[in-house]
Each structure stands twice: as C-alpha cells, then as structure tokens.
Motif scaffolding. Structure first.
Motif, PDB file in Angstrom:
ATOM      1  N   ASP A 181       0.860  -1.176   0.000  1.00 29.14           N
ATOM      2  CA  ASP A 181       0.000   0.000   0.000  1.00 29.14           C
ATOM      3  C   ASP A 181       0.896   1.225   0.000  1.00 29.14           C
ATOM      4  O   ASP A 181       1.547   1.519   1.004  1.00 29.14           O
ATOM      5  CB  ASP A 181      -0.915   0.008   1.229  1.00 29.14           C
ATOM      6  N   PRO A 182       0.972   1.946  -1.127  1.00 27.19           N
ATOM      7  CA  PRO A 182       1.892   3.094  -1.196  1.00 27.19           C
ATOM      8  C   PRO A 182       1.518   4.236  -0.266  1.00 27.19           C
ATOM      9  O   PRO A 182       2.332   5.125  -0.027  1.00 27.19           O
ATOM     10  CB  PRO A 182       1.796   3.516  -2.665  1.00 27.19           C
ATOM     11  N   TYR A 183       0.291   4.221   0.282  1.00 30.62           N
ATOM     12  CA  TYR A 183      -0.163   5.325   1.132  1.00 30.62           C
ATOM     13  C   TYR A 183      -0.148   4.987   2.617  1.00 30.62           C
ATOM     14  O   TYR A 183      -0.390   5.856   3.452  1.00 30.62           O
ATOM     15  CB  TYR A 183      -1.586   5.732   0.722  1.00 30.62           C
ATOM     16  N   ALA A 184       0.110   3.735   2.955  1.00 32.01           N
ATOM     17  CA  ALA A 184       0.033   3.309   4.348  1.00 32.01           C
ATOM     18  C   ALA A 184       1.272   3.743   5.126  1.00 32.01           C
ATOM     19  O   ALA A 184       2.393   3.685   4.625  1.00 32.01           O
ATOM     20  CB  ALA A 184      -0.127   1.797   4.429  1.00 32.01           C
ATOM     21  N   THR A 185       1.055   4.180   6.361  1.00 28.17           N
ATOM     22  CA  THR A 185       2.150   4.547   7.255  1.00 28.17           C
ATOM     23  C   THR A 185       1.938   3.854   8.596  1.00 28.17           C
ATOM     24  O   THR A 185       0.873   3.300   8.864  1.00 28.17           O
ATOM     25  CB  THR A 185       2.217   6.066   7.468  1.00 28.17           C
ATOM     26  N   ASP A 186       2.968   3.890   9.430  1.00 31.05           N
ATOM     27  CA  ASP A 186       2.886   3.356  10.795  1.00 31.05           C
ATOM     28  C   ASP A 186       2.386   1.921  10.822  1.00 31.05           C
ATOM     29  O   ASP A 186       1.428   1.584  11.517  1.00 31.05           O
ATOM     30  CB  ASP A 186       1.979   4.237  11.670  1.00 31.05           C
ATOM     31  N   LEU A 187       3.048   1.063  10.058  1.00 29.79           N
ATOM     32  CA  LEU A 187       2.641  -0.336  10.017  1.00 29.79           C
ATOM     33  C   LEU A 187       3.093  -1.059  11.283  1.00 29.79           C
ATOM     34  O   LEU A 187       4.168  -0.782  11.819  1.00 29.79           O
ATOM     35  CB  LEU A 187       3.245  -1.024   8.787  1.00 29.79           C
ATOM     36  N   PRO A 188       2.284  -2.006  11.778  1.00 31.91           N
ATOM     37  CA  PRO A 188       2.706  -2.791  12.947  1.00 31.91           C
ATOM     38  C   PRO A 188       3.910  -3.661  12.606  1.00 31.91           C
ATOM     39  O   PRO A 188       4.154  -3.978  11.433  1.00 31.91           O
ATOM     40  CB  PRO A 188       1.470  -3.634  13.259  1.00 31.91           C
ATOM     41  N   GLY A 189       4.632  -4.065  13.632  1.00 28.80           N
ATOM     42  CA  GLY A 189       5.868  -4.803  13.410  1.00 28.80           C
ATOM     43  C   GLY A 189       5.701  -6.127  12.709  1.00 28.80           C
ATOM     44  O   GLY A 189       6.621  -6.603  12.034  1.00 28.80           O
ATOM     45  N   TYR A 190       4.537  -6.758  12.856  1.00 23.02           N
ATOM     46  CA  TYR A 190       4.328  -8.068  12.237  1.00 23.02           C
ATOM     47  C   TYR A 190       3.963  -7.977  10.759  1.00 23.02           C
ATOM     48  O   TYR A 190       3.789  -8.994  10.092  1.00 23.02           O
ATOM     49  CB  TYR A 190       3.249  -8.855  12.990  1.00 23.02           C
ATOM     50  N   LEU A 191       3.839  -6.763  10.218  1.00 24.67           N
ATOM     51  CA  LEU A 191       3.435  -6.583   8.827  1.00 24.67           C
ATOM     52  C   LEU A 191       4.607  -5.977   8.046  1.00 24.67           C
ATOM     53  O   LEU A 191       5.042  -4.864   8.320  1.00 24.67           O
ATOM     54  CB  LEU A 191       2.217  -5.654   8.772  1.00 24.67           C
ATOM     55  N   SER A 192       5.118  -6.722   7.087  1.00 27.63           N
ATOM     56  CA  SER A 192       6.272  -6.278   6.306  1.00 27.63           C
ATOM     57  C   SER A 192       5.825  -5.641   5.003  1.00 27.63           C
ATOM     58  O   SER A 192       5.063  -6.243   4.234  1.00 27.63           O
ATOM     59  CB  SER A 192       7.199  -7.465   6.006  1.00 27.63           C
ATOM     60  N   ARG A 193       6.304  -4.440   4.734  1.00 27.08           N
ATOM     61  CA  ARG A 193       5.974  -3.772   3.479  1.00 27.08           C
ATOM     62  C   ARG A 193       6.672  -4.480   2.318  1.00 27.08           C
ATOM     63  O   ARG A 193       7.844  -4.857   2.417  1.00 27.08           O
ATOM     64  CB  ARG A 193       6.417  -2.308   3.543  1.00 27.08           C
ATOM     65  N   ALA A 194       5.948  -4.640   1.215  1.00 27.10           N
ATOM     66  CA  ALA A 194       6.516  -5.328   0.046  1.00 27.10           C
ATOM     67  C   ALA A 194       5.937  -4.724  -1.219  1.00 27.10           C
ATOM     68  O   ALA A 194       4.837  -4.165  -1.204  1.00 27.10           O
ATOM     69  CB  ALA A 194       6.206  -6.827   0.098  1.00 27.10           C
ATOM     70  N   ASP A 195       6.683  -4.835  -2.333  1.00 28.07           N
ATOM     71  CA  ASP A 195       6.118  -4.400  -3.607  1.00 28.07           C
ATOM     72  C   ASP A 195       5.264  -5.528  -4.181  1.00 28.07           C
ATOM     73  O   ASP A 195       5.255  -6.651  -3.671  1.00 28.07           O
ATOM     74  CB  ASP A 195       7.212  -3.957  -4.582  1.00 28.07           C
ATOM     75  N   LEU A 196       4.520  -5.209  -5.233  1.00 25.20           N
ATOM     76  CA  LEU A 196       3.593  -6.211  -5.772  1.00 25.20           C
ATOM     77  C   LEU A 196       4.327  -7.426  -6.322  1.00 25.20           C
ATOM     78  O   LEU A 196       3.848  -8.561  -6.171  1.00 25.20           O
ATOM     79  CB  LEU A 196       2.721  -5.570  -6.869  1.00 25.20           C
ATOM     80  N   ALA A 197       5.479  -7.219  -6.925  1.00 25.37           N
ATOM     81  CA  ALA A 197       6.227  -8.358  -7.467  1.00 25.37           C
ATOM     82  C   ALA A 197       6.574  -9.353  -6.366  1.00 25.37           C
ATOM     83  O   ALA A 197       6.505 -10.574  -6.560  1.00 25.37           O
ATOM     84  CB  ALA A 197       7.499  -7.864  -8.161  1.00 25.37           C
ATOM     85  N   THR A 198       6.921  -8.835  -5.189  1.00 25.31           N
ATOM     86  CA  THR A 198       7.237  -9.711  -4.058  1.00 25.31           C
ATOM     87  C   THR A 198       5.978 -10.392  -3.530  1.00 25.31           C
ATOM     88  O   THR A 198       6.001 -11.581  -3.177  1.00 25.31           O
ATOM     89  CB  THR A 198       7.902  -8.897  -2.935  1.00 25.31           C
ATOM     90  N   ILE A 199       4.883  -9.644  -3.483  1.00 24.79           N
ATOM     91  CA  ILE A 199       3.600 -10.241  -3.069  1.00 24.79           C
ATOM     92  C   ILE A 199       3.272 -11.437  -3.952  1.00 24.79           C
ATOM     93  O   ILE A 199       2.952 -12.530  -3.473  1.00 24.79           O
ATOM     94  CB  ILE A 199       2.462  -9.202  -3.147  1.00 24.79           C
ATOM     95  N   TRP A 200       3.327 -11.228  -5.272  1.00 26.68           N
ATOM     96  CA  TRP A 200       2.984 -12.322  -6.190  1.00 26.68           C
ATOM     97  C   TRP A 200       3.928 -13.502  -5.991  1.00 26.68           C
ATOM     98  O   TRP A 200       3.491 -14.657  -5.937  1.00 26.68           O
ATOM     99  CB  TRP A 200       3.054 -11.873  -7.644  1.00 26.68           C
ATOM    100  N   ARG A 201       5.219 -13.221  -5.861  1.00 30.87           N
ATOM    101  CA  ARG A 201       6.230 -14.279  -5.860  1.00 30.87           C
ATOM    102  C   ARG A 201       6.236 -15.100  -4.562  1.00 30.87           C
ATOM    103  O   ARG A 201       6.442 -16.316  -4.594  1.00 30.87           O
ATOM    104  CB  ARG A 201       7.613 -13.653  -6.071  1.00 30.87           C
TER     105      ARG A 201
END
Length: 315
Positions: A181-201
């Motif tokens: 989510d390019p607009y999300a901030t302050d993510l909890p520690g258990y949630l890792s930010r990833a790009d879509l290519a990584t999500i798919w893979r």
C-alpha cells in the motif's frame, strides 16, 4: 421504482439509495425529509428522484450516482457513501460541480476482514466441499488432507482499516504477512511492506483490500497470476473489477490457483450462466462481507454524520 418517505414536510431532502437506513442514523437526520429509492434502484431511478425531490445530500448504498443525478439535484451539496468504496460515485463529476464525496471509512472493517478470513479458511480447509460430501453420505477422513495456514505467507494488497484487521488476525495464526500500500504509514511490526512483485512471488495466499481505480483494474490477471506460487489461494472482498475473472477461472482450472474465495464480482448480481457457478474451486458469497447488523448501524451512523458535517461546513 419503489420510493417511500419519512414525514418531513417543508424540510430539505436527503435521498437514500436503498429502502432503509439504521434507526440510529435516522435519529441524527431528524431535521431532514428522508426519501428512499427502494431495494434495487437503477441509475435512472436516482436521476428521477433527484429531479423530483432536489436533495441536499445523497446517502449511497446501492446503484450508481453520476453526473445526470447531480445535475438533476440543484441543491446537492454532498454524496455520502454508506461504506468505504466510492467507485459507484462519479467523483470527477462531483468535483467539477463543487459537491463533496465522503465515505464511511472503517465502519465495516471488522465485518469485511472477518469475511475475508472466513473465505481464506474455507479455501484452505475445504469446508464447502467436505460439507457437501458429508451431506451426501460420505466420510472422507482417510483420504482428505487440508492445508495449514500457520507458517504460510499472506500477501495483502491494501492496508487500510480492513487490510490491517486481516493482518492482525493472520498474525494471531502465526502467518507471515506481506503488505502493499503506497499510502500506508505506521505499520505494525508483524506486517512487512513489500512491492507487488514480491507479493505475487512469495505469497501462499493473496487477499485484496484496496479500492478500485482505473490504474488497478484487473490487477490480478493472467500475467500476474502466472507470477504467483503454484497453488496460491486468492481472496477478494474488495471490488470485482480488481480481478480478471476469466483469467482467474483458467488459473483455477490449471491448478495455478488452488482455490479462490470471492465476495465481489465484475457484474453484480452475478449473471445467470456465469462459469463461476459451476466451478468447485471457487467459493462464492453475494458481496455481503460488510453486511452485518453491527456494520449496518455503524455505516449508517457514519454516513449520516459525514453528510451532516458537509452540510454544516465542517468537512
């Protein structure tokens, strides 16, 4: 077209594009004449009601609200969505006319996140198929093995209130969680930010929780599904237009997607003869993820408050 009114002679009108609104929301709107559009209003019904009643606000539950309705309602100040998705409202037309568009963001988050997790569990645990087999007299204990979600990777597309609740539930189940989510901030520690290519893979299961835009229409298509792990689970409780339905059907039939749980579709209600109806690998629900008694009240109150704030110059 079926319409009804709450008695409000001489009061400015608010149009509700449905047959009802929570009593708690109606209490907030006591100063207005409430006009209901009925259970299944068409876009033309909305235009006609706008022409007849000149509402100062529209609370949108069903049908689309486009430029024609806005032009027919000369006094219209705000369009308030009874929910979080505003893709059924022509926002460009509203902006051009100085009409505010507001959404009840988060009001149905718990309901939709629970539906998404229920669909994911139904896919992984073969709930629907085993239930049908049991009712038909079979006992498949010796031959069936379900999947375990603990230790698996869940990829979330969209990290608003719904996506975050889904992540929290998945974390409690010991899943690894990736989120885009390019607009999300302050993510909890258990949630890792990833790009879509990584999500798919990397995801063993993918759940969609983003609004529908022209940029992400058919986000899950033949190309992106081919980039996913073979045997991935797909869940969509957001908007049907995010998924290329025929590409998903082919991926289910080829085994690239193990199972899909869908609560939203490109055309609603689903057309007679739609191939999803005869596909056992797809679990269907009729866009009711946000339809709980609790969410009905929460969304009604939020939609009413948002409309009033705009009408009173507070939004």
């Amino acid at each position: 077209m079926s319409t009804s009114h709450r008695d409000g002679v001489g009061k400015p009108a608010i149009l509700v594009t449905a047959a009802d609104l929570a009593p708690q929301a109606l209490e907030l709107l006591d100063a207005y004449d409430i006009v209901y559009a009925g259970k299944n209003p068409t876009e033309q019904d909305i235009v006609s009601l706008c022409r007849d009643h000149d509402p100062v606000a529209i609370i949108v539950r069903y049908s689309k609200v486009g430029a024609a309705a806005m032009d027919a309602a000369r006094s219209l100040k705000v369009i308030s969505k009874h929910g979080s998705g505003t893709d059924t409202i022509d926002k460009a037309a509203a902006a051009a006319r100085g009409i505010q568009v507001v959404a009840a963001a988060g009001a149905n988050a718990a309901a939709v996140a629970e539906q998404a997790m229920a669909l994911l569990l139904a896919c992984a645990k073969s709930i629907v198929g085993l239930n049908a087999r049991m009712h038909a007299g079979y006992w498949d204990k010796a031959t069936h093995k379900s999947a375990e979600l603990a230790g698996k990777t869940l990829g979330l597309v969209g990290l608003g209130a719904i996506g975050r609740k889904m992540a929290r539930m998945a974390d409690s189940m010991d899943m690894r969680i990736l989120g885009y989510d390019p607009y999300a901030t302050d993510l909890p520690g258990y949630l890792s930010r990833a790009d879509l290519a990584t999500i798919w893979r990397e995801s063993d299961a993918i759940s969609l929780h983003c609004p529908l835009t022209e940029e992400n229409r058919n986000l899950l298509n033949a190309q992106t599904l081919a980039q996913c792990k073979r045997g991935v689970y797909v869940v969509n409780t957001a908007r049907g237009g995010l998924v290329d339905e025929m590409a998903l059907l082919e991926a289910i039939r080829s085994g690239q997607v193990k199972a899909a749980g869908l609560d939203s579709f490109g055309v609603e209600p689903m057309a007679a003869g739609h191939p999803f109806r005869n596909e056992p690998g797809i679990i269907l629900s009729p866009h009711i993820g946000g339809v709980t008694q609790e969410a009905y009240v929460n969304m009604g109150i939020a939609a009413a408050k948002n409309a009033l704030a705009a009408l009173h110059g507070q939004a």
